[in-house]
Write a protein that holds these residues in place. Sequence first.
Motif, short mmCIF file in Angstrom:
data_model
loop_
_atom_site.label_atom_id
_atom_site.label_comp_id
_atom_site.label_asym_id
_atom_site.label_seq_id
_atom_site.Cartn_x
_atom_site.Cartn_y
_atom_site.Cartn_z
N MET A 17 26.31 43.30 49.56
CA MET A 17 26.19 43.04 48.18
C MET A 17 26.99 43.92 47.15
N LYS A 18 27.12 45.31 47.78
CA LYS A 18 27.74 46.12 47.04
C LYS A 18 29.55 45.82 47.27
N ARG A 19 29.67 45.20 48.28
CA ARG A 19 30.95 44.70 48.48
C ARG A 19 31.45 43.49 47.66
N VAL A 20 30.40 42.74 47.39
CA VAL A 20 30.59 41.41 46.49
C VAL A 20 30.95 42.01 45.20
N ALA A 21 29.76 43.06 44.61
CA ALA A 21 29.87 43.25 43.30
C ALA A 21 31.28 44.16 43.27
N GLY A 22 31.63 44.97 43.85
CA GLY A 22 32.82 45.76 43.93
C GLY A 22 34.09 44.84 43.78
N ASN A 23 33.97 43.60 44.39
CA ASN A 23 35.08 42.57 44.47
C ASN A 23 35.10 42.04 42.93
N PHE A 24 33.92 41.89 42.60
CA PHE A 24 33.75 41.23 40.96
C PHE A 24 34.29 42.28 39.95
N LEU A 25 33.94 43.41 40.07
CA LEU A 25 34.64 44.31 39.23
C LEU A 25 35.93 44.58 39.54
N ASP A 26 36.36 44.75 40.58
CA ASP A 26 38.05 44.54 40.68
C ASP A 26 38.80 43.53 40.24
N THR A 27 37.81 42.18 40.01
CA THR A 27 38.77 41.05 39.49
C THR A 27 38.66 41.10 38.07
N VAL A 28 37.69 41.91 37.56
CA VAL A 28 37.68 41.97 36.10
C VAL A 28 38.64 43.08 35.62
N LYS A 29 38.65 44.13 36.45
CA LYS A 29 39.75 45.12 36.36
C LYS A 29 41.11 44.31 36.27
N THR A 30 41.50 43.52 37.09
CA THR A 30 42.75 42.66 37.42
C THR A 30 42.79 41.88 36.00
N HIS A 31 41.97 41.38 35.48
CA HIS A 31 41.82 40.42 34.23
C HIS A 31 42.52 41.37 33.11
N PHE A 32 42.01 42.82 33.09
CA PHE A 32 42.53 43.53 31.95
C PHE A 32 43.91 43.90 32.10
N LYS A 33 44.55 44.11 33.44
CA LYS A 33 45.93 44.38 33.89
C LYS A 33 46.07 46.13 33.60
N ASP A 34 44.84 46.61 33.43
CA ASP A 34 44.98 48.12 33.15
C ASP A 34 44.27 48.80 34.34
N PRO A 35 45.50 49.36 35.28
CA PRO A 35 45.22 50.41 36.38
C PRO A 35 44.30 51.55 36.06
N LYS A 36 44.22 51.85 34.89
CA LYS A 36 43.29 53.11 34.47
C LYS A 36 41.75 52.58 34.62
N VAL A 37 41.61 51.48 34.39
CA VAL A 37 40.12 51.29 34.31
C VAL A 37 39.32 51.59 35.52
N GLU A 38 38.24 52.59 35.31
CA GLU A 38 37.46 52.59 36.57
C GLU A 38 36.31 51.66 36.90
#
Length: 151
Positions: A69-90
């Motif tokens: 579940m942590k992997r799934v949630a991490g993948n979700f957040l990484d996808t949202v981060k990619t949505h912003f096209k901002d590598p500085k987003v933590e």
Amino acid sequence: MKKVLICIDYNPTSEMVANSGYELAKSLNAEVCLLHVIADVQYYGVQYPTFMGYNGFDAEVDLNINKEMKRVAGNFLDTVKTHFKDPKVETKVLEGSTADMILEYASHWNANTIVLGTHSHSILEKIFIGDVASKVLKDTKVPVYMVPTKE
């Protein structure tokens, strides 16, 4: 430097919350952290249509495995981060009581603002299960930016 903590859950309304929070952060020239709290793994069994480029998880995931579940949630957040096209987003994934984890991490990360979505729940639902936004508002030490998500 200002810091904006954007708290999103696994729901299509998170797109409104994430986008509004990100716009706020950029207008303040602030750092951004996307936070997701795993509170109840059964919640992840809901299959929504694609939102913010995230297609959901593999239906064969064993929902009883917190590591997965942590992997799934991490993948979700990484996808949202990619949505912003901002590598500085933590990004940060935590487990526990949602409101408590939001407040704890906001303090730990020294957030200046917490961004939350407001879901519309009935009065009875609030009485029986509580309301994350209400608890965060009651116990926070920093401003909270509320994004209405009711359609």
